[in-house]
Design a protein around this motif. Structure first.
Motif, PDB file in Angstrom:
ATOM      1  N   GLY A 114       0.826  -1.201   0.000  1.00  0.00           N
ATOM      2  CA  GLY A 114       0.000   0.000   0.000  1.00  0.00           C
ATOM      3  C   GLY A 114       0.862   1.253   0.000  1.00  0.00           C
ATOM      4  N   VAL A 115       1.921   1.227   0.765  1.00  0.00           N
ATOM      5  CA  VAL A 115       2.795   2.394   0.864  1.00  0.00           C
ATOM      6  C   VAL A 115       3.460   2.692  -0.482  1.00  0.00           C
ATOM      7  N   VAL A 116       3.973   1.665  -1.165  1.00  0.00           N
ATOM      8  CA  VAL A 116       4.611   1.940  -2.455  1.00  0.00           C
ATOM      9  C   VAL A 116       3.594   2.401  -3.488  1.00  0.00           C
ATOM     10  N   ALA A 117       2.370   1.864  -3.403  1.00  0.00           N
ATOM     11  CA  ALA A 117       1.353   2.279  -4.378  1.00  0.00           C
ATOM     12  C   ALA A 117       1.055   3.761  -4.255  1.00  0.00           C
ATOM     13  N   GLU A 118       1.217   4.291  -3.042  1.00  0.00           N
ATOM     14  CA  GLU A 118       0.936   5.700  -2.825  1.00  0.00           C
ATOM     15  C   GLU A 118       2.034   6.588  -3.405  1.00  0.00           C
ATOM     16  N   LEU A 119       3.280   6.108  -3.383  1.00  0.00           N
ATOM     17  CA  LEU A 119       4.395   7.000  -3.680  1.00  0.00           C
ATOM     18  C   LEU A 119       5.191   6.686  -4.939  1.00  0.00           C
ATOM     19  N   LEU A 149      -9.097   7.115  10.707  1.00  0.00           N
ATOM     20  CA  LEU A 149      -8.234   5.933  10.645  1.00  0.00           C
ATOM     21  C   LEU A 149      -8.370   5.242   9.295  1.00  0.00           C
ATOM     22  N   LEU A 150      -9.607   5.029   8.867  1.00  0.00           N
ATOM     23  CA  LEU A 150      -9.829   4.319   7.604  1.00  0.00           C
ATOM     24  C   LEU A 150      -9.257   5.111   6.428  1.00  0.00           C
ATOM     25  N   SER A 151      -9.387   6.410   6.470  1.00  0.00           N
ATOM     26  CA  SER A 151      -8.905   7.180   5.318  1.00  0.00           C
ATOM     27  C   SER A 151      -7.389   7.260   5.284  1.00  0.00           C
ATOM     28  N   ALA A 152      -6.731   6.894   6.374  1.00  0.00           N
ATOM     29  CA  ALA A 152      -5.264   6.945   6.400  1.00  0.00           C
ATOM     30  C   ALA A 152      -4.628   5.659   5.882  1.00  0.00           C
ATOM     31  N   VAL A 153      -5.411   4.585   5.726  1.00  0.00           N
ATOM     32  CA  VAL A 153      -4.833   3.309   5.296  1.00  0.00           C
ATOM     33  C   VAL A 153      -4.369   3.423   3.843  1.00  0.00           C
ATOM     34  N   PRO A 154      -3.098   3.126   3.565  1.00  0.00           N
ATOM     35  CA  PRO A 154      -2.656   3.198   2.169  1.00  0.00           C
ATOM     36  C   PRO A 154      -3.299   2.074   1.352  1.00  0.00           C
ATOM     37  N   ILE A 155      -3.768   2.424   0.174  1.00  0.00           N
ATOM     38  CA  ILE A 155      -4.464   1.463  -0.674  1.00  0.00           C
ATOM     39  C   ILE A 155      -3.555   1.031  -1.824  1.00  0.00           C
ATOM     40  N   PRO A 156      -3.391  -0.283  -2.019  1.00  0.00           N
ATOM     41  CA  PRO A 156      -2.497  -0.736  -3.083  1.00  0.00           C
ATOM     42  C   PRO A 156      -3.146  -0.632  -4.461  1.00  0.00           C
ATOM     43  N   GLN A 166       3.830 -10.074 -13.289  1.00  0.00           N
ATOM     44  CA  GLN A 166       4.178 -11.220 -14.123  1.00  0.00           C
ATOM     45  C   GLN A 166       4.962 -12.285 -13.369  1.00  0.00           C
ATOM     46  N   HIS A 167       5.360 -12.009 -12.130  1.00  0.00           N
ATOM     47  CA  HIS A 167       6.194 -12.983 -11.424  1.00  0.00           C
ATOM     48  C   HIS A 167       5.388 -13.694 -10.323  1.00  0.00           C
ATOM     49  N   PRO A 168       5.550 -15.020 -10.214  1.00  0.00           N
ATOM     50  CA  PRO A 168       4.791 -15.758  -9.196  1.00  0.00           C
ATOM     51  C   PRO A 168       4.974 -15.218  -7.774  1.00  0.00           C
ATOM     52  N   TYR A 169       6.154 -14.698  -7.444  1.00  0.00           N
ATOM     53  CA  TYR A 169       6.331 -14.176  -6.087  1.00  0.00           C
ATOM     54  C   TYR A 169       5.486 -12.913  -5.882  1.00  0.00           C
ATOM     55  N   THR A 170       5.449 -12.045  -6.887  1.00  0.00           N
ATOM     56  CA  THR A 170       4.612 -10.851  -6.784  1.00  0.00           C
ATOM     57  C   THR A 170       3.145 -11.255  -6.650  1.00  0.00           C
ATOM     58  N   TRP A 171       2.720 -12.267  -7.403  1.00  0.00           N
ATOM     59  CA  TRP A 171       1.346 -12.765  -7.256  1.00  0.00           C
ATOM     60  C   TRP A 171       1.108 -13.205  -5.823  1.00  0.00           C
ATOM     61  N   GLY A 172       2.100 -13.889  -5.250  1.00  0.00           N
ATOM     62  CA  GLY A 172       1.979 -14.385  -3.881  1.00  0.00           C
ATOM     63  C   GLY A 172       1.822 -13.246  -2.885  1.00  0.00           C
ATOM     64  N   ALA A 188       4.841   1.246 -11.392  1.00  0.00           N
ATOM     65  CA  ALA A 188       3.925   0.873 -10.317  1.00  0.00           C
ATOM     66  C   ALA A 188       2.611   0.357 -10.902  1.00  0.00           C
ATOM     67  N   GLU A 189       2.134   0.997 -11.968  1.00  0.00           N
ATOM     68  CA  GLU A 189       0.874   0.564 -12.595  1.00  0.00           C
ATOM     69  C   GLU A 189       0.978  -0.902 -13.032  1.00  0.00           C
ATOM     70  N   ASP A 190       2.081  -1.257 -13.706  1.00  0.00           N
ATOM     71  CA  ASP A 190       2.251  -2.634 -14.172  1.00  0.00           C
ATOM     72  C   ASP A 190       2.308  -3.623 -13.020  1.00  0.00           C
ATOM     73  N   ILE A 191       3.046  -3.259 -11.975  1.00  0.00           N
ATOM     74  CA  ILE A 191       3.207  -4.201 -10.864  1.00  0.00           C
ATOM     75  C   ILE A 191       1.855  -4.507 -10.227  1.00  0.00           C
ATOM     76  N   PHE A 192       0.981  -3.514 -10.144  1.00  0.00           N
ATOM     77  CA  PHE A 192      -0.323  -3.769  -9.528  1.00  0.00           C
ATOM     78  C   PHE A 192      -1.361  -4.300 -10.513  1.00  0.00           C
ATOM     79  N   ASN A 193      -1.282  -3.885 -11.766  1.00  0.00           N
ATOM     80  CA  ASN A 193      -2.345  -4.262 -12.704  1.00  0.00           C
ATOM     81  C   ASN A 193      -2.012  -5.481 -13.554  1.00  0.00           C
ATOM     82  N   SER A 194      -0.726  -5.687 -13.849  1.00  0.00           N
ATOM     83  CA  SER A 194      -0.388  -6.907 -14.589  1.00  0.00           C
ATOM     84  C   SER A 194       0.954  -7.455 -14.125  1.00  0.00           C
TER      85      SER A 194
END
Ligand SMILES: Nc1ncnc2c1ncn2[C@@H]1O[C@H](COP(=O)(O)OP(=O)(O)OP(=O)(O)O)[C@@H](O)[C@H]1O
Ligand SMILES: Nc1ncnc2c1ncn2[C@@H]1O[C@H](COP(=O)(O)OP(=O)(O)O)[C@@H](O)[C@H]1O
Ligand code: SF4
Ligand code: SF4
Ligand SMILES: [Mg+2]
Ligand SMILES: [Mg+2]
Lengths: 361, 361
Positions: free
Chosen positions: A238-243, B277-284, A269-275, A261-267
């Motif tokens: 969540g933190v990386v998605a924000e920044l 609190l809820l609005s502070a949670v980072p969203i992936p 490709q690596h099994p560990y990232t899926w995990g 960041a868009e690719d990592i969350f939306n598509s």
């Protein structure tokens, strides 16, 4: 290049494509290896890592504990204790290689050209000096100004990071601050010389979500103001998605996936990232009945499994004969500057993501 | 303000009712539960004040459900857990377990009840004695309670190890040989030994990596279903809390600010603190970046030695008015099963009960 390349487990390729099209990036890390000789054997904390960050951009580094994130950032900052770590490869800061550079020279770069925010603010602040004096000292190393001017600057910085009544608090000692305030004071110290590269290593892991949100806002604002290159290290997606603009996912001292960041969350490709994505409950989605953990535990970095280090935990390790067990997958561009280290074919990845992973997230 | 501004929650309504586990039968009832730690000074150790760690809690936990306690660091979650398990003596108030008042039972009178009430501790590293084998640790409850098992203690312990996903061969190993997630499993096996009715789990997954955290969350869920366990979970990660809870109580400075069913709390939070609190949670989700409207709480939690008058949240609340300073809002039922302590609650347009009437009655 490195004394370790002979015994590395990879398929032989030594020079890997650097995952960024930008050869002028402010920080470029190429083929970084950081190995610690210990009584039990060599700990390969970082094993052939390449990435870069341009000015004004943020790279997020994600991975579980022990995957080599902190060792990487300490290497860039030149903060490993002399003699403990064997560091090879290149760390180019604005074109200057820091690997093998004289310790004094690296020290002179810290503060102004690069600065770091640590997970534990107490380790970065001296308990016997006031918060103000520590910022003043840090500022005066790089700026020829009087104490009075530096003090004014320290108060401004404390104000900027949201310390209430900064004039009154500047003479407090670190222990008189709450955890969140200490973290903010350390950020004020790290930012006091407008560093061109800022590394934030789990800057919010020990903090409550409310304070975390304040700190993330702060890093974002200050980056915009100074156009710095920023690396944010965390295990919280969540933190990386924000920044982050780009994200590098690390496993067992290596990069396993690297893209926008868009690719990592939306598509991804690596099994560990899926995990990682399946393990994480998400507030922005309907509640799933069940989390999808990765089985097993991360490997020891002394005895990294042959082939792909993720193979003992990977559900798809047997899709390519015994390749995953015997050959280290090369970190390669699969198109559009999206890099992965995995033997799966493009068809398998698309099929698994579309039919098995995405529907369950 | 509507929930879209709170934003951290999915707009869709869940299909399964979260009330399903409410059996109507309270296993645990708490009334006015209070713990003040005296602060002493000087040679005579005169009491000069008190840390109001927990201050007048009222709630019940029904058989088979999971109630979570959430809130920022220092708000009194662990203290509450230690009171419920009677590791601490309450300053005031009443704890009724399974129809029996246990508020002030002596250690001796508590002993038989220790079979029914167990606690899982926050830190899997320090909560296991490093000098004892896994067999000794997990078998200790049998010994302490003088319980004879059908096929002997060793066999019973090995069955427990298998139950939590460890191997019976681990019987003679020591805690340091295990990872954090495995140690937490050892701790869980120990709490399950005597088939308790109630388990108080203090941050059982906070110290674990996300992939391991998901393993332990799933394990706790399976065990609850298999043995009809009742859980009080203490946690600060709001995404994890939504995943595991039937009901959630939000604490601030020793008091419950809001308590409701999971769905109601996450979709229609009424207390401004919960909304914040809820609005502070980072969203992936990178597409949400920048367009989430958030509430940023300023400053830190005030000291529990001198909590603010009236509403304890008022020093950080953006809705605070004069009345919040002089009159403490009661924890009033604003919708069926949904209680909040606020003079100006949120999301009241979706209510059937008139909040102004209820909140001030
Ligand atoms: N033995 C004690 N003596 C004095 N004060 C105490 C004691 N134990 C806890 N406190 C105080 O009581 C308050 C509540 O503490 P508690 O440990 O319950 O918080 P918590 O909600 O569990 O926090 P965290 O999320 O950090 O674990 C804090 O202000 C704490 O400093
Ligand atoms: N000084 C050292 N000596 C030996 N091993 C080390 C040293 N510092 C770090 N390591 C090991 O390197 C690996 C990566 O550590 P680290 O970078 O701190 O992980 P993280 O990704 O959690 O930040 C771990 O296995 C750690 O135990
Ligand atoms: S290389 Fe094989 S084991 Fe490694 S992630 Fe890909 S499929 Fe899994
Ligand atoms: S009672 Fe007043 S100060 Fe307290 S939460 Fe409600 S509006 Fe805010
Ligand atoms: Mg680290
Ligand atoms: Mg606690």
């Amino acid at each position: 290049m490195s004394e370790f390349s002979e015994d590395s487990l990879d398929g032989g390729a030594v020079i890997r494509p650097e995952p960024s099209k930008n050869p002028d990036a402010f920080l470029q890390v190429r083929g970084l290896r950081v190995h610690f000789p210990t009584d039990d054997g060599v700990v390969k904390s970082v094993d052939d890592l390449s990435f870069s960050v341009a000015r004004g951009k943020t790279l997020g580094i994600v991975g579980e504990s022990g995957s080599g994130k902190s060792v990487t950032s300490l290497s860039v900052m030149g903060l490993h204790k002399a003699g403990t770590a064997k560091i090879t490869g290149e760390i180019l800061l604005d074109g200057q290689n820091l690997v093998g550079m004289d310790a004094e020279k690296v020290r002179a770069l810290r503060g102004k050209r690069m600065a770091m925010i640590f997970q534990d603010p107490l380790s970065a602040m001296h308990p016997f000096y006031t918060v103000g004096n520590q910022i003043i000292e840090a500022y005066r190393v790089h700026n020829k100004v009087t104490k009075a001017v530096a003090r004014k600057h320290a108060i401004d910085m404390l104000d900027k990071v949201g310390i209430p009544n900064p004039k009154g608090r500047v003479d407090d000692y670190p222990h008189q601050f709450s955890g969140g305030m200490r973290q903010r004071a350390m950020i004020a110290m790290a930012l006091s010389c407008d560093p061109e590269l800022l590394i934030a290593d789990e800057p919010t892991t020990a903090l409550d979500v409310t304070v975390q949100a304040q700190i993330l806002d702060l890093i974002r604002d200050l980056q915009q103001e100074f156009n710095s290159a920023v690396i944010i290290i965390t295990h919280d997606l969540g933190v990386v998605a924000e920044l982050a603009d780009d994200i590098m996912v690390m496993y067992a001292g290596r990069a396993v996936e690297y893209s926008t960041a868009e690719d990592i969350f939306n598509s991804p490709q690596h099994p560990y990232t899926w995990g990682l994505l399946g393990s994480m409950p998400r507030l922005d989605r309907d509640r799933t009945e069940r989390l999808l953990p990765i089985p097993g535990t991360p490997p020891s970095l002394i005895n990294v499994p042959d082939g792909c280090p993720f193979n003992p935990r990977c559900a798809y390790a047997n899709l390519n004969g015994d390749l995953s067990m015997t050959v280290r997958p090369e970190f390669r561009d699969i198109g559009g500057d999206h890099h992965i280290a995995c033997h799966l074919s493009a068809e398998d990845r698309v099929r698994i993501w579309d039919t098995e992973i995405r529907p369950k997230l | 303000m509507s929930i879209e501004n709170g934003d951290a929650v999915s707009a869709q309504t869940e299909t399964e009712p979260t009330e399903s586990k409410r059996t109507g039968e309270a296993l645990l009832t708490v009334e006015g539960l209070t713990k003040h730690f005296p602060i002493r000074k000087g040679l005579l150790q005169r009491q000069v004040g008190a840390v109001q760690a927990v201050d007048g809690l009222n709630f019940d936990v029904q058989k088979g459900e999971t109630l979570s306690l959430v809130g920022e660091s220092g708000c009194g979650k662990t203290t509450t857990g230690r009171l419920l398990t009677r590791l601490l003596e309450p300053t005031a108030g009443k704890i009724v377990f399974d129809g029996k008042d246990i508020s002030h039972l002596s250690v001796g009178k508590m002993r038989p009840l220790r079979r029914d009430i167990q606690m899982i501790f926050q830190d899997p590293y320090s909560s296991l004695n490093p000098r004892h084998t896994v067999g000794t640790i997990v078998g200790a409850p049998f010994k302490l309670q003088n319980v004879k098992t059908e096929h002997g203690t060793k066999r019973a312990v090995q069955d427990l190890l298998a139950l939590v996903g460890l191997s019976p061969e681990h019987y003679n190993r020591y805690p340091h040989e295990f990872s954090g997630g495995q140690r937490q499993r050892i701790g869980i096996a120990r709490t399950l030994a005597l088939r308790p009715k109630l388990i108080v789990a203090d941050e059982p997954v906070s110290a674990l990596d996300v992939s391991i955290q998901a393993q332990v969350v799933n394990l706790l869920e399976d065990l609850q279903n298999e043995f009809d366990l009742t859980y009080v979970m203490i946690a600060h990660d709001l995404s994890v809390v939504r995943h595991v809870s039937d009901r959630v109580a939000v604490m601030y400075l020793g008091k419950i600010m809001e308590i409701a069913d999971r769905t109601a709390l996450y979709e229609r939070p009424m207390h401004p603190y919960t909304v914040a609190l809820l609005s502070a949670v980072p969203i992936p989700d990178t597409s949400r970046r920048g367009n989430r409207e958030r509430i940023r709480l300023q400053g830190d939690v005030p000291s529990p030695v001198n909590p603010p008058s009236g509403c304890r949240f008022r020093t950080r609340c953006w809705k605070a008015q004069e009345i919040c300073k002089v009159e403490e809002p009661p924890l009033a039922e604003l919708a069926p099963g949904h209680r909040a302590a606020c003079h100006f609650p949120e999301n009241t347009d979706k209510l059937t009960i008139d909040p102004t009437g209820a909140a001030h009655s």
